[in-house]
Write an enzyme that holds these catalytic residues in place. Structure first.
Site, short mmCIF file in Angstrom:
data_model
loop_
_atom_site.label_atom_id
_atom_site.label_comp_id
_atom_site.label_asym_id
_atom_site.label_seq_id
_atom_site.Cartn_x
_atom_site.Cartn_y
_atom_site.Cartn_z
N PRO A 63 0.83 -1.21 0.00
CA PRO A 63 0.00 0.00 0.00
C PRO A 63 0.87 1.26 0.00
O PRO A 63 1.84 1.35 0.74
CB PRO A 63 -0.79 -0.11 1.30
CG PRO A 63 -0.74 -1.54 1.67
CD PRO A 63 0.56 -2.08 1.13
N GLU A 64 0.53 2.21 -0.86
CA GLU A 64 1.23 3.49 -0.95
C GLU A 64 0.28 4.59 -0.46
O GLU A 64 -0.80 4.28 0.03
CB GLU A 64 1.70 3.73 -2.40
CG GLU A 64 2.54 2.58 -2.93
CD GLU A 64 3.02 2.78 -4.37
OE1 GLU A 64 3.28 3.92 -4.77
OE2 GLU A 64 3.14 1.77 -5.09
N LYS A 115 3.27 6.37 4.76
CA LYS A 115 2.50 5.14 4.65
C LYS A 115 2.08 4.60 6.03
O LYS A 115 1.70 3.45 6.15
CB LYS A 115 3.32 4.08 3.92
CG LYS A 115 3.76 4.49 2.51
CD LYS A 115 4.58 3.38 1.87
CE LYS A 115 5.28 3.84 0.62
NZ LYS A 115 6.21 2.81 0.12
N ARG A 137 14.40 -3.52 -7.23
CA ARG A 137 12.95 -3.66 -7.35
C ARG A 137 12.55 -3.81 -8.80
O ARG A 137 13.13 -3.17 -9.68
CB ARG A 137 12.24 -2.41 -6.78
CG ARG A 137 12.47 -2.15 -5.31
CD ARG A 137 11.88 -3.24 -4.42
NE ARG A 137 10.46 -3.40 -4.60
CZ ARG A 137 9.52 -2.71 -3.94
NH1 ARG A 137 9.87 -1.82 -3.06
NH2 ARG A 137 8.24 -2.94 -4.18
#
Ligand SMILES: [Zn+2]
Length: 274
Positions: A2-3, A48, A263
Site C-alpha cells: 500500500p502506498e 505510509k 525492485r
C-alpha cells in the site's frame, strides 16, 4: 505494498466508521491486549503510516508493509477459523486474519495480512514523533519549488530516490513507475543529470497520478482492499506497471520489466529513452 492513496483511503474510511469507538477485546497478539478499554480519539496518516491516537495518552502506530489491509465487519470463530457471512469477506485476500479488534458497537476491525509483515506498535503518544521524524515531506503538500530544492541535494537513480521515504513520504513501486512513464524519464536516470524541465514534469505527474488514485480509492493489483473488502480502481489505469510485453498505449513498443535498485520496474523503452 500500500502506498499513499491506499493508506489515505483506509484512513478516511476508518475515520468515518471507527472514530470514538472503544476497544473491548483483541484477538491475535498478546502485546496488543492493552488496547482494551482505550478509545480511538483521532486517526491520522503520515507517509505510509496509520496513527490511531488513543485515550490515556497512548497511540497505535500501524505500517501495513507488503500485504496488510484493514477490514470492518463481523466474524465468528468456527471450525478453528474466523468466518464471515459477508460474501466479500470470503474472498481469498480478505481471509488471512491476523488481528481482530472488537469494538464497543459490536463491530470488528480486522487486519488481513497473508505475509504477516504488517507492523502494529502500541506506544505512548509522545513516542510516535520519534518514529516518524526521519520521514520526508508529504508528497501532496510539498510545493513545486521545495520539491526541486530537495531533489537537487539527492544522488542516485531517480526511481529509488522517489521511493525513498526519507526523501518524500508516500510513494512506492507502482506509482513511481507510472509517474516516470508519464514524465518520459527512464527509471535508472541519475538525478544529477535531470533537467529542471524533467523535475517539473515528475512533480506535475506525481500530483496528478496520486490525486487520480485517491479518487479511485487506491490500487488493488495485489492484496490491498478497501475496509469493506472491495477493490480499489487504480489497477485498471496502469500504463506500464504489471504490463510486461504488452504494447505501450502511446508508441505500441513492448513494455519491459527490469530491476532498478533491487525492485522490479516497468517502463517503455521508446517513450522513456532518456
Ligand atoms: Zn511507449
Amino acid at each position: 505494498m500500500p502506498e499513499l492513496p491506499e493508506v489515505e483511503t483506509t484512513v478516511l474510511s476508518l475515520k468515518s466508521k471507527v472514530l470514538k469507538r472503544t476497544f473491548v477485546r483483541v484477538w491475535g497478539d498478546d502485546n496488543l491486549k492493552q488496547l482494551k478499554g482505550k478509545c480511538i480519539e483521532k486517526i491520522k496518516r503520515r507517509g505510509k503510516y496509520i496513527i490511531f491516537e488513543l485515550s490515556e495518552d497512548k497511540a497505535l502506530l500501524v505500517h501495513l508493509r507488503m500485504t496488510g489491509h484493514f477490514l470492518l465487519g463481523e466474524w465468528e470463530y468456527k471450525r478453528s477459523e474466523w468466518e464471515s457471512k459477508d460474501k466479500i469477506m470470503q474472498e481469498k485476500k480478505n481471509r488471512f486474519l491476523r488481528f481482530i479488534f472488537f469494538l464497543d458497537d459490536g463491530k470488528q476491525l480486522a487486519l488481513s495480512d497473508p505475509r504477516k509483515f504488517a507492523k502494529l506498535s502500541l506506544l505512548g503518544k509522545k513516542e510516535i514523533e520519534k518514529h516518524l521524524e526521519s520521514l520526508g515531506p508529504e508528497l501532496l503538500s510539498i510545493k513545486e519549488n521545495d520539491f526541486l530544492r530537495i531533489l537537487e541535494k539527492k544522488r542516485g537513480r531517480i526511481k529509488p530516490v522517489l521511493m525513498d521515504q526519507n526523501f518524500l513520504a508516500g510513494l512506492g513501486n507502482i506509482y513511481a513507475a507510472e509517474i516516470l512513464f508519464k514524465a518520459k524519464i527512464a527509471p535508472w536516470r541519475d538525478v544529477t543529470f535531470l533537467t529542471e524541465a524533467d523535475k517539473k514534469r515528475i512533480y506535475c505527474f506525481m500530483q496528478k497520478i496520486i490525486k487520480k488514485a485517491l479518487e479511485l480509492k487506491g490500487d488493488s493489483t495485489s492484496d490491498y482492499r478497501l475496509i469493506t473488502g472491495e477493490r480499489g480502481g487504480y489497477q485498471n489505469e496502469h500504463l506500464v506497471y504489471n504490463r510486461k510485453d504488452l504494447p505501450c498505449f502511446i508508441c505500441k513498443d513492448k513494455i519491459k520489466r527490469i530491476e532498478v535498485g533491487g525492485r522490479g520496474t516497468y517502463y517503455c523503452p521508446t517513450c522513456q529513452k532518456l
